[in-house]
Design an enzyme around this catalytic site. Structure first.
Site, PDB file in Angstrom:
ATOM      1  N   ARG A 224      11.263 -12.425  21.927  1.00 16.43           N
ATOM      2  CA  ARG A 224      11.864 -11.856  23.144  1.00 16.43           C
ATOM      3  C   ARG A 224      12.304 -12.883  24.171  1.00 16.43           C
ATOM      4  O   ARG A 224      13.282 -12.667  24.882  1.00 16.43           O
ATOM      5  CB  ARG A 224      10.868 -10.903  23.821  1.00 16.43           C
ATOM      6  CG  ARG A 224      10.724  -9.585  23.101  1.00 16.43           C
ATOM      7  CD  ARG A 224       9.740  -8.713  23.856  1.00 16.43           C
ATOM      8  NE  ARG A 224       9.364  -7.561  23.051  1.00 16.43           N
ATOM      9  CZ  ARG A 224       8.188  -6.954  23.135  1.00 16.43           C
ATOM     10  NH1 ARG A 224       7.281  -7.383  23.987  1.00 16.43           N
ATOM     11  NH2 ARG A 224       7.925  -5.912  22.391  1.00 16.43           N
TER      12      ARG A 224
ATOM     13  N   ARG B 160       0.819  -1.223   0.000  1.00 22.23           N
ATOM     14  CA  ARG B 160       0.000   0.000   0.000  1.00 22.23           C
ATOM     15  C   ARG B 160       0.851   1.270   0.000  1.00 22.23           C
ATOM     16  O   ARG B 160       0.474   2.279  -0.566  1.00 22.23           O
ATOM     17  CB  ARG B 160      -0.883   0.048   1.266  1.00 22.23           C
ATOM     18  CG  ARG B 160      -1.913  -1.035   1.405  1.00 22.23           C
ATOM     19  CD  ARG B 160      -2.686  -0.871   2.727  1.00 22.23           C
ATOM     20  NE  ARG B 160      -1.895  -1.187   3.920  1.00 22.23           N
ATOM     21  CZ  ARG B 160      -1.734  -2.416   4.416  1.00 22.23           C
ATOM     22  NH1 ARG B 160      -2.314  -3.430   3.816  1.00 22.23           N
ATOM     23  NH2 ARG B 160      -1.002  -2.649   5.494  1.00 22.23           N
TER      24      ARG B 160
ATOM     25  N   LYS C 172       4.177 -10.228  29.995  1.00 19.11           N
ATOM     26  CA  LYS C 172       5.405  -9.761  29.327  1.00 19.11           C
ATOM     27  C   LYS C 172       6.243  -8.971  30.337  1.00 19.11           C
ATOM     28  O   LYS C 172       7.454  -9.125  30.419  1.00 19.11           O
ATOM     29  CB  LYS C 172       5.068  -8.823  28.158  1.00 19.11           C
ATOM     30  CG  LYS C 172       4.610  -9.491  26.883  1.00 19.11           C
ATOM     31  CD  LYS C 172       4.275  -8.405  25.840  1.00 19.11           C
ATOM     32  CE  LYS C 172       3.362  -8.935  24.766  1.00 19.11           C
ATOM     33  NZ  LYS C 172       2.787  -7.854  23.934  1.00 19.11           N
TER      34      LYS C 172
ATOM     35  N   GLN D 222      -1.478   3.178  30.126  1.00 21.92           N
ATOM     36  CA  GLN D 222      -0.772   3.096  28.840  1.00 21.92           C
ATOM     37  C   GLN D 222      -1.489   3.861  27.725  1.00 21.92           C
ATOM     38  O   GLN D 222      -2.686   3.731  27.519  1.00 21.92           O
ATOM     39  CB  GLN D 222      -0.590   1.621  28.456  1.00 21.92           C
ATOM     40  CG  GLN D 222       0.296   0.899  29.455  1.00 21.92           C
ATOM     41  CD  GLN D 222       0.608  -0.551  29.088  1.00 21.92           C
ATOM     42  OE1 GLN D 222       0.622  -1.408  29.966  1.00 21.92           O
ATOM     43  NE2 GLN D 222       0.858  -0.841  27.827  1.00 21.92           N
TER      44      GLN D 222
ATOM     45  N   CYS E 206       7.168  -2.039  25.676  1.00 23.00           N
ATOM     46  CA  CYS E 206       7.322  -0.619  25.991  1.00 23.00           C
ATOM     47  C   CYS E 206       7.160  -0.317  27.491  1.00 23.00           C
ATOM     48  O   CYS E 206       7.944   0.442  28.066  1.00 23.00           O
ATOM     49  CB  CYS E 206       6.353   0.211  25.168  1.00 23.00           C
ATOM     50  SG  CYS E 206       4.683  -0.445  25.149  1.00 23.00           S
TER      51      CYS E 206
ATOM     52  N   HIS F  74       3.382   6.562  28.297  1.00 24.58           N
ATOM     53  CA  HIS F  74       2.876   5.630  29.315  1.00 24.58           C
ATOM     54  C   HIS F  74       3.277   6.136  30.704  1.00 24.58           C
ATOM     55  O   HIS F  74       4.370   6.688  30.881  1.00 24.58           O
ATOM     56  CB  HIS F  74       3.544   4.247  29.170  1.00 24.58           C
ATOM     57  CG  HIS F  74       3.056   3.425  28.015  1.00 24.58           C
ATOM     58  ND1 HIS F  74       2.086   3.836  27.143  1.00 24.58           N
ATOM     59  CD2 HIS F  74       3.425   2.177  27.609  1.00 24.58           C
ATOM     60  CE1 HIS F  74       1.876   2.877  26.245  1.00 24.58           C
ATOM     61  NE2 HIS F  74       2.675   1.866  26.498  1.00 24.58           N
TER      62      HIS F  74
ATOM     63  N   ARG G 241      -5.243   0.586  29.502  1.00 22.91           N
ATOM     64  CA  ARG G 241      -5.169   1.557  28.395  1.00 22.91           C
ATOM     65  C   ARG G 241      -5.929   2.807  28.791  1.00 22.91           C
ATOM     66  O   ARG G 241      -7.064   2.713  29.291  1.00 22.91           O
ATOM     67  CB  ARG G 241      -5.801   0.928  27.149  1.00 22.91           C
ATOM     68  CG  ARG G 241      -5.663   1.782  25.911  1.00 22.91           C
ATOM     69  CD  ARG G 241      -4.287   1.764  25.314  1.00 22.91           C
ATOM     70  NE  ARG G 241      -3.971   0.465  24.738  1.00 22.91           N
ATOM     71  CZ  ARG G 241      -2.730   0.054  24.457  1.00 22.91           C
ATOM     72  NH1 ARG G 241      -1.684   0.833  24.709  1.00 22.91           N
ATOM     73  NH2 ARG G 241      -2.516  -1.122  23.926  1.00 22.91           N
TER      74      ARG G 241
HETATM   75  P1  A2P Z   1       1.716   0.363   5.810  1.00 26.96           P
HETATM   76  O1  A2P Z   1       1.683   1.763   6.288  1.00 26.96           O
HETATM   77  O2  A2P Z   1       2.161   0.259   4.390  1.00 26.96           O
HETATM   78  O3  A2P Z   1       0.481  -0.428   6.129  1.00 26.96           O
HETATM   79  P2  A2P Z   1       1.490   0.775  13.098  1.00 26.96           P
HETATM   80  O4  A2P Z   1       2.023  -0.116  14.167  1.00 26.96           O
HETATM   81  O5  A2P Z   1       1.648   2.233  13.437  1.00 26.96           O
HETATM   82  O6  A2P Z   1       0.063   0.427  12.725  1.00 26.96           O
HETATM   83  O7  A2P Z   1       2.389   0.521  11.789  1.00 26.96           O
HETATM   84  C1  A2P Z   1       2.519  -0.739  11.197  1.00 26.96           C
HETATM   85  C2  A2P Z   1       3.633  -0.730  10.156  1.00 26.96           C
HETATM   86  O8  A2P Z   1       3.757  -2.057   9.611  1.00 26.96           O
HETATM   87  C3  A2P Z   1       3.344   0.192   8.974  1.00 26.96           C
HETATM   88  O9  A2P Z   1       4.553   0.743   8.508  1.00 26.96           O
HETATM   89  C4  A2P Z   1       2.769  -0.777   7.956  1.00 26.96           C
HETATM   90  O10 A2P Z   1       2.928  -0.363   6.612  1.00 26.96           O
HETATM   91  C5  A2P Z   1       3.625  -1.984   8.207  1.00 26.96           C
HETATM   92  N1  A2P Z   1       2.995  -3.196   7.675  1.00 26.96           N
HETATM   93  C6  A2P Z   1       1.773  -3.679   7.972  1.00 26.96           C
HETATM   94  N2  A2P Z   1       1.521  -4.792   7.244  1.00 26.96           N
HETATM   95  C7  A2P Z   1       2.606  -5.021   6.480  1.00 26.96           C
HETATM   96  C8  A2P Z   1       2.981  -6.005   5.507  1.00 26.96           C
HETATM   97  N3  A2P Z   1       2.164  -7.005   5.180  1.00 26.96           N
HETATM   98  N4  A2P Z   1       4.205  -5.899   4.908  1.00 26.96           N
HETATM   99  C9  A2P Z   1       5.028  -4.898   5.241  1.00 26.96           C
HETATM  100  N5  A2P Z   1       4.739  -3.938   6.139  1.00 26.96           N
HETATM  101  C10 A2P Z   1       3.554  -3.989   6.763  1.00 26.96           C
END
Ligand code: A2P
Length: 334
Positions: A101, A41, A214, A157, A130, A243, A236
């Site tokens: 981990r 995306r 954790k 958090q 975290c 946090h 949360r």
């Molecule tokens: P993308 O922005 O293209 O979806 P967060 O934890 O803030 O939600 O971010 C998740 C991160 O992991 C984003 O950079 C997201 O990219 C990436 N991500 C999610 N799914 C995939 C995937 N299938 N392959 C690579 N990166 C991914």
């Protein structure tokens, strides 16, 4: 000339990924080339590092050729899927997820707490949870001086722990609720606007959540003490990105609040904010965008008949020290 490294960030567009880019820049990490990886995306979009636009690439098995250090923050499934590709390419993976981990040959590192463990890695180093990072930056110096026996924590958090979508949901719901509009929770099990949710990650049969355990198991691993008693309640709260934690600490040795303040004042990564007369104590708004963990409300535990207990309150930026900054500090250790 000092050595420079080819660095990749997997999950570069996420809340933590964005902060990793900024942290590499702010700390002047010796980056030769930076490769930004995310999902299909995002491929083709650009992000800026040190004034240069870098095109985001889709994360694939081939993404790690010539990479020295791969910072991962795209969730456990992605980390598991690409571990082999990273290690086979000869890079070191610094993984923000909980995937590896607790593995014996994966060091779990907070540079202020157990930097010496980093050399035990076989290609993967894990960035701790975290809340555990934020807690241990404050607790480890006290433990080193007074030997911690038992710790009881309640956390407050921020929504950033659920990624960019968590923060967006808090913002949107707050607006919707003030405008008396309908809301539909997605990032959290319940409404987070003007609420708090005592549930982070999945539940175990013993009634604890995965997040709470954790904190137990990661603390034992990093402090190298399998007998340490730890019990946590993780909550949360409708806060953007820092946090906070109320910690009750029991030590083998006596410790007064004055002594604790002195120990913490000399500890790396800690700022003591503890002057109730001036209304000074740690708060998430003050910890936001700060590298250091704020520690205050330091007092003797009055429920005890000895001086072996303390109560303290800490706040730390979840996205920075709780994730991106700690990962970059691990890279610096390497
Ligand atoms: P993308 O922005 O293209 O979806 P967060 O934890 O803030 O939600 O971010 C998740 C991160 O992991 C984003 O950079 C997201 O990219 C990436 N991500 C999610 N799914 C995939 C995937 N299938 N392959 C690579 N990166 C991914």
């Amino acid at each position: 000339m000092s050595k420079e490294f080819n660095v990749a960030i997997a999950g570069a567009t996420g809340a933590v990924g964005i902060e990793m880019i900024k942290t590499l820049e702010n700390r002047n990490f010796p980056v030769k080339n930076l490769r930004l990886l995310a999902s299909k995306r995002s491929a083709g979009k650009t992000m800026t590092f040190k004034g240069t636009e870098i095109t985001i690439e889709e994360l694939t098995e081939d993404s790690f050729k010539d990479i020295d250090i791969a910072l991962f923050s795209a969730g456990s499934d992605i980390s598991k899927k690409f571990r082999k590709a990273v290690v086979d390419a000869g890079a070191v993976m610094i993984d923000n997820s909980s995937a590896f981990r607790m593995e014996d040959d994966v060091p779990l590192i907070v540079p202020e707490v157990n930097p010496e463990d980093v050399k035990l890695h076989n290609g993967v180093i894990a960035n701790p949870n975290c809340s555990t990072i934020i807690m241990l930056v404050a607790v480890a110096p006290l433990h080193k001086a007074k030997k911690l026996k038992r710790l009881v924590a309640a956390t407050y958090q921020a929504t950033s722990g659920a990624g960019a979508k968590g923060m967006a949901e808090l913002e949107m719901q707050t607006r919707q609720l003030l405008n008396e509009e309908a809301i539909s929770p997605e990032a959290f099990a319940h409404r987070i606007g003007f609420n708090l949710i005592p549930h982070i990650d999945s539940f175990y049969d013993n009634g604890y959540t995965k997040e709470e355990l954790k904190m137990l198991f990661e603390t034992r691993k990093m402090l190298h003490d399998d007998n340490l008693q730890v019990s946590c309640t993780c909550v949360r709260v409708p806060i953007m990105r820092a946090h906070s934690e109320a910690l009750n600490l029991e030590f083998e040795n006596e410790v007064t609040p004055e002594e604790a303040r002195k120990i913490l004042a000399g500890a790396p990564g800690v700022i003591v904010v503890d002057d109730p007369a001036k209304l000074e104590y740690p708060m998430p708004i003050d910890a936001t965008n700060q590298d250091d963990i704020l520690v205050g409300r330091i007092r003797q535990d009055i429920s005890r008949n000895d001086k072996c207990g303390l109560d303290i309150f800490v706040s730390g930026d979840q996205v920075l020290k709780g994730a991106a900054l700690n990962a970059v500090q691990i890279a610096e250790l390497l």
